[in-house]
Scaffold this active site. Structure first.
Site, short mmCIF file in Angstrom:
data_model
loop_
_atom_site.label_atom_id
_atom_site.label_comp_id
_atom_site.label_asym_id
_atom_site.label_seq_id
_atom_site.Cartn_x
_atom_site.Cartn_y
_atom_site.Cartn_z
CG ASP A 9 42.46 48.15 38.71
OD1 ASP A 9 41.33 48.05 39.22
OD2 ASP A 9 43.46 47.55 39.16
CD GLU A 53 38.38 44.50 46.62
OE1 GLU A 53 38.92 44.74 45.54
OE2 GLU A 53 37.16 44.32 46.74
#
Lengths: 339, 397
Positions: free
Chosen positions: A132, A121
């Protein structure tokens, strides 16, 4: 250390697995029980049927690069299928391109492939990564400060492809919008990328991307969450191709002590509405956790823990730490369904 | 399938995890807006707590410096907590209780929205956390103390540019983690649907009152309605009732910072192109890759690289026009209102006053201008004192 591979994908850079005949990616997992029926809910029909066509017959898509398309459209489903045949979950490793610098990030992705990551990824560093946690935020900020550009992602997907793994790009949506959805899709397909994971794009807003990914044969991975209702699960999974990304916990990326029950429950509920593979991300950092999640998911996605191996170290030591953790996680997904 | 669009702007560019909460909010607020009990409670709070209706004040001595036009201020600075922000916050706090949530979080730039949220949380017995960029906690230290004395936890955000945009990032991370018992009280007309529409509706009372008050005072509608635009909540609040009044110009004033040519500004409409930030498609200051650019303004409340999507729509269809005022012009307007009228405006609102000087000068003495004085300037005395050299050396301000 590893020499960065050529950035231009060539036929020889495409691993043979891409040429394997594959069932329609819309239904790669033979399931029994409620999932098989539920996948045919009305929501699933308009997407699932036309989507299957460009993948199954890649040469029928005009204006595409056959080699890149074959690599792009079938890589992820093919790898997940192979892992399933091996009786284990796939290991999917995340790293942002350009962290800590472009060259090291390419070497790091190759290191992950060489040590057992089945799918990479590739993150694109973004100025405002709201999904995040601290580790990925820090990595993104480091990469941007070092001059990372969005275009570097295509160098990375080509490198990962050449190393023998499918490369899915994880990106916040504005970076795709800015380049232009069609242009981004074309560039990604040309660079051997497999598709996109879009943490801040829901299918409801994705008409342009759904059209572009159908045209280019790229996979599109949307996210489901513990908070998702059955209606949302059906709608989101019917728009996915490749796999469904199940976020294990409510929250942002980052290592957690336990990954637990919410992930299991979400995978169970997701399987009830789709035949696609379901991969679990958010919170996994150890081999034991990979084994635990791998016991019920089709893929285990690890990000922050891998990223963190490259903090506060030099390149060689960082890559060694990264390789060691990758091996631990790869062993974990192979332990998950034993006993 | 997409919801909450103003033309091509708006939408919901957020993680899937938040969609159920947004759907719940959309449903609860839609019911509330036609529920006499909710509307009655909000009205009671506005009359007995906020201090509504806020008055209008004609300012002839100031207007003499604005081409001699007639200038009327809508006095949102006189609301409890010192700005228009309380209109939206009280309503969202009521919705929070209706949704059965016990905790409310907010971002704040200048501190006005954070103080208003901390106030509403204290009033209604909700837990409260306010995210504020570290740079802003330093610019607005007194507001940090105000929020803390009201019982709120104030988190100084040290990521990125350490300003409003980064406070929103951190608030979104909190929300996606704690959405089961937490409502994110977004302070302006941006974010994912239903926030832009909902926050506008909660501020719409500004324009409803002002339109009637101006008609009552002057017997006619204003030639222009002028408001500062950061995210744009006070502007949408005063604009919205006038949108159907075709003869009334709607003029937003953005932060020109050090000047457009320097790149250090927050004048999105003067330089930017559409993009997605914090859940909405709108004009956005961004680089060639789509990375968000840092904005700059003397006023923390306008220091934001994007703008509410409905403003982008009004701009695109030509219904509203957008000027910008530099820090210099703004500080001059700030000083002027203090000296000529005895009113200390917020630095955000001083941008609207600078716009009024520009528009009044162009239109001349026959013009009637309605200006939204969105907040009071007590919080800005530190900045003003430094700008104008008002404090003796060693005085410890």
């Amino acid at each position: 250390m590893t020499t960065p591979p050529p950035v231009t994908p060539s036929p020889s850079a495409t691993p043979p697995l891409a040429d394997t005949a594959m069932p329609s990616p819309a239904a790669p997992v033979p399931t029994s029980g409620p999932g098989a029926e539920s996948a045919a809910v009305p929501n699933a029909v308009p997407n699932a049927v036309p989507n299957a066509v460009p993948n199954a017959v890649p040469n029928a898509v005009p204006g595409s690069v056959p080699g890149a398309l074959a690599a792009a459209g079938r890589g992820v489903a093919d790898v997940l299928s192979r892992c399933r045949d091996e009786g284990r979950a796939a290991l999917i490793g995340y790293l942002p391109v350009g962290f800590p610098d472009l060259d090291t990030s390419l070497a790091a992705m190759e290191t992950m492939v060489a040590n057992g990551c089945d799918i990479i990824e590739v993150g694109i560093p973004y100025s405002d990564p709201v999904m995040d946690g601290p580790a990925v935020q820090r990595a993104a900020a480091t990469a941007l400060a070092a001059g990372s550009r969005v275009g570097d992602v295509f160098t990375a997907t080509a490198a990962v492809r050449a190393a023998g793994a499918p490369a899915l790009v994880m990106t916040y949506w504005n970076l795709v919008l800015r380049r232009g959805v069609d242009r981004f899709a074309d560039d990604l397909a040309a660079a051997g990328g497999a598709g996109l994971i879009t943490p801040d794009l829901i299918p409801d807003e994705a008409a342009d991307w759904i059209a572009a990914s159908d045209r280019t044969g790229l996979d599109r991975v949307f996210l489901v969450a513990p908070s998702s209702t059955p209606e949302r699960l059906a709608a989101v999974t019917s728009a996915c191709r490749g796999f469904v990304y199940a976020t294990a916990v409510m929250g942002v990326t980052g290592a957690r002590a336990t990954v637990g029950d919410a992930a299991y429950d979400l995978v169970r509920r997701t399987r009830a509405v789709t035949a696609l593979p379901v991969c679990v991300g958010l919170g996994v950092s150890t081999g034991d956790q990979a084994a635990q999640v791998g016991s019920f998911a089709d893929g285990v996605i690890v990000g922050s823990a891998l990223v963190s191996t490259l903090f506060d170290t030099d390149r060689d030591e960082g890559l060694e730490r990264l390789a060691a953790l990758t091996r631990e996680l790869a062993a974990g997904v192979r332990e998950g369904r034993k006993g | 399938m997409t919801v909450g669009r103003f033309g091509r702007f708006g939408g919901r560019y957020v993680p899937e995890a938040l969609i159920p909460a947004l759907d719940q909010l959309d449903e609860v607020r839609a019911k509330a807006m036609i529920d006499p009990e909710f509307l009655g409670e909000l009205d009671r709070l506005h009359r007995t707590y906020t201090g509504r209706p806020s008055i209008i004040t004609e300012v002839p001595r100031f207007a003499a410096h604005a081409g001699g036009a007639r200038v009327i201020l809508k006095r949102e600075d006189l609301n409890h907590t010192g700005s228009h922000k309380i209109n939206n916050v009280l309503a969202q706090a009521l919705l929070t209780k209706r949704m059965g949530k016990r905790r409310i979080i907010a971002e704040t730039g200048a501190g006005q929205h954070g103080v208003a949220t901390a106030t509403a949380a204290a009033l209604m017995g909700l837990d409260c956390t306010v995210y504020m960029g570290k740079v802003d906690t330093q610019r607005q230290a007194l507001n940090v103390a105000r929020m803390r004395i009201l019982g709120a936890e104030v988190v100084a955000v040290e990521h990125g540019s350490q300003t409003l945009k980064d406070a929103i990032n951190e608030a979104l991370r909190d929300w996606v983690t704690n959405v089961h018992d937490t409502h994110y009280c977004i302070g302006t007309v941006t974010g994912p649907h239903p926030f832009p529409e909902m926050v506008r509706d909660f501020h719409r009372i500004i324009g409803v009152e002002a339109r009637a008050q101006v008609l009552d005072l002057t017997g006619r509608l204003p030639d222009a309605v002028i408001a500062c635009v950061g995210g744009g909540s006070n502007a949408m609040g005063i604009f919205h009732r006038f949108i159907d009044d075709a003869g009334v110009r709607l003029i937003g004033v953005e932060a020109g910072g050090d000047g457009i040519e320097t790149g250090r500004h927050a004048a999105r409409f003067a330089s930017a192109e559409p993009g997605v930030l914090h859940g909405a498609m709108s004009y956005l200051m961004q680089d060639d890759d789509g990375q968000t650019l840092e904005s700059h303004s003397v006023s923390a409340g306008l220091d934001y690289p994007s703008v509410g999507p409905e403003h982008s729509f009004l701009k695109e269809i030509g219904r509203a026009e957008y000027l910008h005022a530099t820090d210099d012009a703004t500080m001059e307007a700030f000083r002027l209102l203090c000296r000529t009228e005895g009113i200390i405006p917020a630095l955000e609102s001083a941008h609207a006053l600078a716009g009024a000087i520009e528009v009044g000068t162009a239109l001349g003495p026959d013009a009637l201008l309605l200006v939204n004085l969105s907040g009071r300037g007590d919080k800005d005395m530190h900045t003003a004192a430094a700008w104008f050299g008002l404090v003796d050396d060693g005085a410890g301000v």
